[in-house]
Design a protein around this motif. Structure first.
Motif, short mmCIF file in Angstrom:
data_model
loop_
_atom_site.label_atom_id
_atom_site.label_comp_id
_atom_site.label_asym_id
_atom_site.label_seq_id
_atom_site.Cartn_x
_atom_site.Cartn_y
_atom_site.Cartn_z
N MET A 1 0.85 -1.17 0.00
CA MET A 1 0.00 0.00 0.00
C MET A 1 0.90 1.24 0.00
N THR A 2 0.61 2.16 -0.87
CA THR A 2 1.40 3.38 -1.00
C THR A 2 0.81 4.49 -0.13
N LYS A 3 1.55 5.58 0.00
CA LYS A 3 1.06 6.72 0.77
C LYS A 3 -0.22 7.27 0.15
N ALA A 4 -0.29 7.33 -1.16
CA ALA A 4 -1.49 7.82 -1.84
C ALA A 4 -2.69 6.93 -1.55
N GLU A 5 -2.48 5.63 -1.51
CA GLU A 5 -3.57 4.70 -1.19
C GLU A 5 -4.02 4.85 0.26
N ILE A 6 -3.08 5.10 1.16
CA ILE A 6 -3.43 5.33 2.56
C ILE A 6 -4.27 6.59 2.68
N ILE A 7 -3.88 7.65 1.99
CA ILE A 7 -4.62 8.90 2.03
C ILE A 7 -6.03 8.70 1.49
N THR A 8 -6.16 7.99 0.38
CA THR A 8 -7.48 7.73 -0.21
C THR A 8 -8.35 6.91 0.73
N THR A 9 -7.79 5.88 1.34
CA THR A 9 -8.54 5.03 2.25
C THR A 9 -9.04 5.82 3.45
N ILE A 10 -8.18 6.65 4.04
CA ILE A 10 -8.58 7.45 5.19
C ILE A 10 -9.63 8.48 4.79
N ALA A 11 -9.47 9.08 3.61
CA ALA A 11 -10.45 10.06 3.13
C ALA A 11 -11.82 9.43 2.95
N GLU A 12 -11.86 8.23 2.41
CA GLU A 12 -13.14 7.54 2.20
C GLU A 12 -13.79 7.16 3.53
N SER A 13 -12.97 6.74 4.51
CA SER A 13 -13.55 6.29 5.77
C SER A 13 -13.94 7.44 6.70
#
Length: 93
Positions: A1-13
């Motif tokens: 998981m990349t930093k961009a994916e972490i940001i997207t996941t947190i934004a969605e949740s």
């Protein structure tokens, strides 16, 4: 998981803006890096783990391509020690 994916996941949740989360993530990483490199302090996150400073002693190495001996100076490197809860969770899978 990349930093961009972490940001997207947190934004969605959370429903927060990606740019705000990116600022928080960058600030968190800068704080951990500063604590480890400048202050030589460990960073402990209960339930997750501890970022630690490991000291490597000076040693003699070999350059196999040139067949020479190289002196490697003592230095510090970052490390991570997972918490017991995190380790137990990983073993369950």
């Amino acid at each position: 998981m990349t930093k961009a994916e972490i940001i997207t996941t947190i934004a969605e949740s959370t429903g927060l803006a990606k740019k705000d989360i990116a600022i928080v993530i960058e600030s968190f990483m800068a704080t951990v890096k500063d604590s480890l490199s400048e202050k030589k302090e460990d960073v402990s996150l209960r339930g997750f783990g501890t970022f630690i400073v490991k000291h490597r002693a000076a040693k003699t190495g070999r350059n196999l391509q040139k067949n020479t001996t190289v002196n490697i100076e003592a230095h510090d490197i970052p490390g991570f020690r997972p918490s017991k809860e995190f380790t137990a969770m990983m073993k369950q899978d």
